[in-house]
Design an enzyme around this catalytic site. Structure first.
Site, PDB file in Angstrom:
ATOM      1  N   GLY A 285       0.790  -1.218   0.000  1.00  0.00           N
ATOM      2  CA  GLY A 285       0.000   0.000   0.000  1.00  0.00           C
ATOM      3  C   GLY A 285       0.822   1.268   0.000  1.00  0.00           C
TER       4      GLY A 285
ATOM      5  N   PRO B  55       5.248  -4.767  -1.082  1.00  0.00           N
ATOM      6  CG  PRO B  55       7.299  -4.044  -1.957  1.00  0.00           C
ATOM      7  CD  PRO B  55       6.700  -4.985  -0.938  1.00  0.00           C
TER       8      PRO B  55
ATOM      9  CE1 TYR C  66     -10.289   0.103  -6.569  1.00  0.00           C
ATOM     10  CE2 TYR C  66      -8.304   0.391  -7.882  1.00  0.00           C
ATOM     11  CZ  TYR C  66      -9.137  -0.412  -7.145  1.00  0.00           C
ATOM     12  OH  TYR C  66      -8.802  -1.722  -6.965  1.00  0.00           O
TER      13      TYR C  66
ATOM     14  CB  CYS D  41     -21.685  -0.256 -24.838  1.00  0.00           C
ATOM     15  SG  CYS D  41     -21.203  -0.487 -26.549  1.00  0.00           S
TER      16      CYS D  41
HETATM   17  C1  PLP Z   1      -2.813  -5.862  -2.478  1.00  0.00           C
HETATM   18  C2  PLP Z   1      -1.974  -6.226  -1.342  1.00  0.00           C
HETATM   19  C3  PLP Z   1      -0.655  -5.754  -1.261  1.00  0.00           C
HETATM   20  C4  PLP Z   1      -0.048  -4.797  -2.253  1.00  0.00           C
HETATM   21  O1  PLP Z   1      -0.626  -3.526  -2.190  1.00  0.00           O
HETATM   22  P1  PLP Z   1       0.008  -2.330  -3.047  1.00  0.00           P
HETATM   23  O2  PLP Z   1      -0.918  -1.200  -2.825  1.00  0.00           O
HETATM   24  O3  PLP Z   1       0.019  -2.750  -4.470  1.00  0.00           O
HETATM   25  O4  PLP Z   1       1.367  -2.080  -2.528  1.00  0.00           O
HETATM   26  C5  PLP Z   1       0.113  -6.206  -0.209  1.00  0.00           C
HETATM   27  N1  PLP Z   1      -0.388  -7.049   0.722  1.00  0.00           N
HETATM   28  C6  PLP Z   1      -1.648  -7.497   0.674  1.00  0.00           C
HETATM   29  C7  PLP Z   1      -2.127  -8.429   1.735  1.00  0.00           C
HETATM   30  C8  PLP Z   1      -2.485  -7.103  -0.351  1.00  0.00           C
HETATM   31  O5  PLP Z   1      -3.746  -7.542  -0.379  1.00  0.00           O
END
Ligand code: PLP
Length: 425
Positions: A239, A274, A316, A355
């Site tokens: 994230g 990541p 999003y 569409c």
């Molecule tokens: C999706 C996810 C990630 C990666 O998230 P990013 O935003 O792409 O870095 C890491 N760990 C888990 C458990 C996830 O579901």
């Protein structure tokens, strides 16, 4: 930093003119830059070098086998969320000990396959899942390790559809329940519950939620250790921000500055997962202008990629910088931000052929004037681009190309119409 740059008004991926790829592979096409992947990976590795850190690249961001092989070659582990991703990791030659398996709905088949593959940790999301995992370890005779996914109730301040670390989500258990969880399951002979997993959601723009989450989870680890539970690892998930608009997200070094001091001397291994922060601006989606159309006082640029190819804007309301692949010198100041010098630019809606009214890439966006046949680059499309693509409207999945220096290769062929119906009887 990434390696998509303009030279004399032409967009290059590393040392390859994008127009050359379009001419040989067609559009729409995803184009990834290997140097960008390496750069991002090494920066994270370096930033967290002080700790015993394993980077487990999150396959769902971009899962092409050729991309995964790059990560495996770097010594990266993998974060998987399905049996399909386990299969991909194995095909890429991953070190299975460095694979972590998350997700609230793992099936018995998926768990069994992961046990047999010898993955490192299962990231456990509920009591029922832990009990089922124990049952399957007994059945297969294969013991394993688990991390409990804890929900620190921290808001990463991202879009509500990609927030996972708040109390009212389906993911993990809250901190109070985590203690009971360990008291009940923390001394199991088959599944060694010895780690804490946190994943706040995707697309955070500051490091504060990570620092806060770590600060909330460390006392839990102290308490658990005090009660005799061995906690060897903390997994801080993914994230981390990706640079969708220049200079608006923290770097790996910024995250490390906030997190490393908290973990130093704690005798905890660190796992990071990541996805987007490595892959997002390592890829672009290249599309071609099909038509220009005036509707009311709006100008539409209709392109040959659609929401089936890249769904993030529709799903999003995600921002993607979009710019022609060939530009006059005066437009080469491009900074990939919404705040452009709008002189000489036109405001347009950039839309796809599907569409659905939500089939758009940008609305009221200032871009240099374009014509039918021009190529447009949708930047920062390397993560959750191809992996979320679908065959909606019976549109074949786009091709994927990997650029490495002066060379490029097709790492996934464009689907054919035959492919579309190949599983239908
Ligand atoms: C999706 C996810 C990630 C990666 O998230 P990013 O935003 O792409 O870095 C890491 N760990 C888990 C458990 C996830 O579901």
């Amino acid at each position: 930093m990434d390696f998509f740059t303009y030279k004399n008004g032409c967009l290059f991926a590393e040392d390859v003119d994008i127009a050359k790829i379009a001419a040989s592979v067609g559009t729409p096409v995803y184009i990834y830059s290997k140097s960008t992947i390496l750069d991002h990976y090494e920066k994270i590795k370096k930033a967290f070098a002080e700790l015993d850190t394993t980077i487990c690249y999150s396959i769902k961001a971009c899962g092409n086998i050729n991309i995964l092989k790059i990560f495996a070659g770097l010594g990266s582990g993998f974060d998987i969320v399905s049996g399909g991703e386990l299969f991909r990791a194995r095909q890429a030659g991953a070190d299975m000990k460095k694979v972590v398996f998350a997700g609230v709905g793992k099936t018995d088949e998926e768990i069994t396959a992961a046990l047999k593959a010898g993955i490192g940790y299962f990231n456990i999301e509920s009591e029922a899942e832990f009990e089922n995992l124990v049952k399957l370890t007994k059945q297969t005779g294969i013991k394993t390790k688990a991390a409990l996914r804890v929900n620190p109730d921290v808001d990463p301040k991202t879009h509500k559809f990609i927030t996972t670390g708040k109390k009212e989500t389906k993911f993990g258990v809250d901190i109070e329940r985590a203690q009971k969880f360990f008291e009940q399951y923390g001394k199991n002979d088959y599944v060694n519950l010895c780690a804490i997993h946190v994943h706040l959601g995707s697309g955070g723009k500051t490091i504060d939620p990570y620092r806060l989450a770590t600060e909330k989870v460390l006392p839990l680890i102290d308490t658990l250790r005090g009660k005799g539970f061995k906690i060897e690892m903390i997994d801080l998930g993914g994230g981390y921000g990706a640079d969708y608009q220049t200079d608006t997200v923290p770097t790996a070094a910024d995250y490390a500055k906030g997190i490393v001091p908290l973990l130093a001397g704690k005798n905890l291994k660190l796992v990071l997962e990541p996805g987007k922060s490595i892959m997002a601006n390592a890829g672009i989606l290249l599309t071609k202008v099909l038509y220009l159309k005036q509707g009311g006082n709006k100008k539409f640029v209709i392109v040959d990629a659609g929401m089936n190819d890249l769904i993030r804007p529709s799903l999003y309301e995600a921002f993607h910088f979009i710019w022609p692949a060939k530009i006059e010198e005066k437009f080469s100041y491009v900074k990939r931000t919404e705040n452009l010098d709008i002189k000489d630019l036109e405001f347009v809606d950039i839309v796809g052929p599907i569409c659905e009214p939500t089939d758009f890439f940008a609305k009221d966006r200032a871009i240099p004037p374009v014509n039918r046949g021009d190529l447009l680059a949708v930047f920062t499309a390397g993560a959750y681009g191809f992996t979320m693509a679908s065959n909606y409207n019976a549109r074949p999945l786009p091709a994927e190309v990997l650029v490495d220096g002066k060379n490029f290769k097709i790492i996934r062929k464009r689907q054919s119409y035959e492919d579309l119906i190949s599983l239908e009887k």
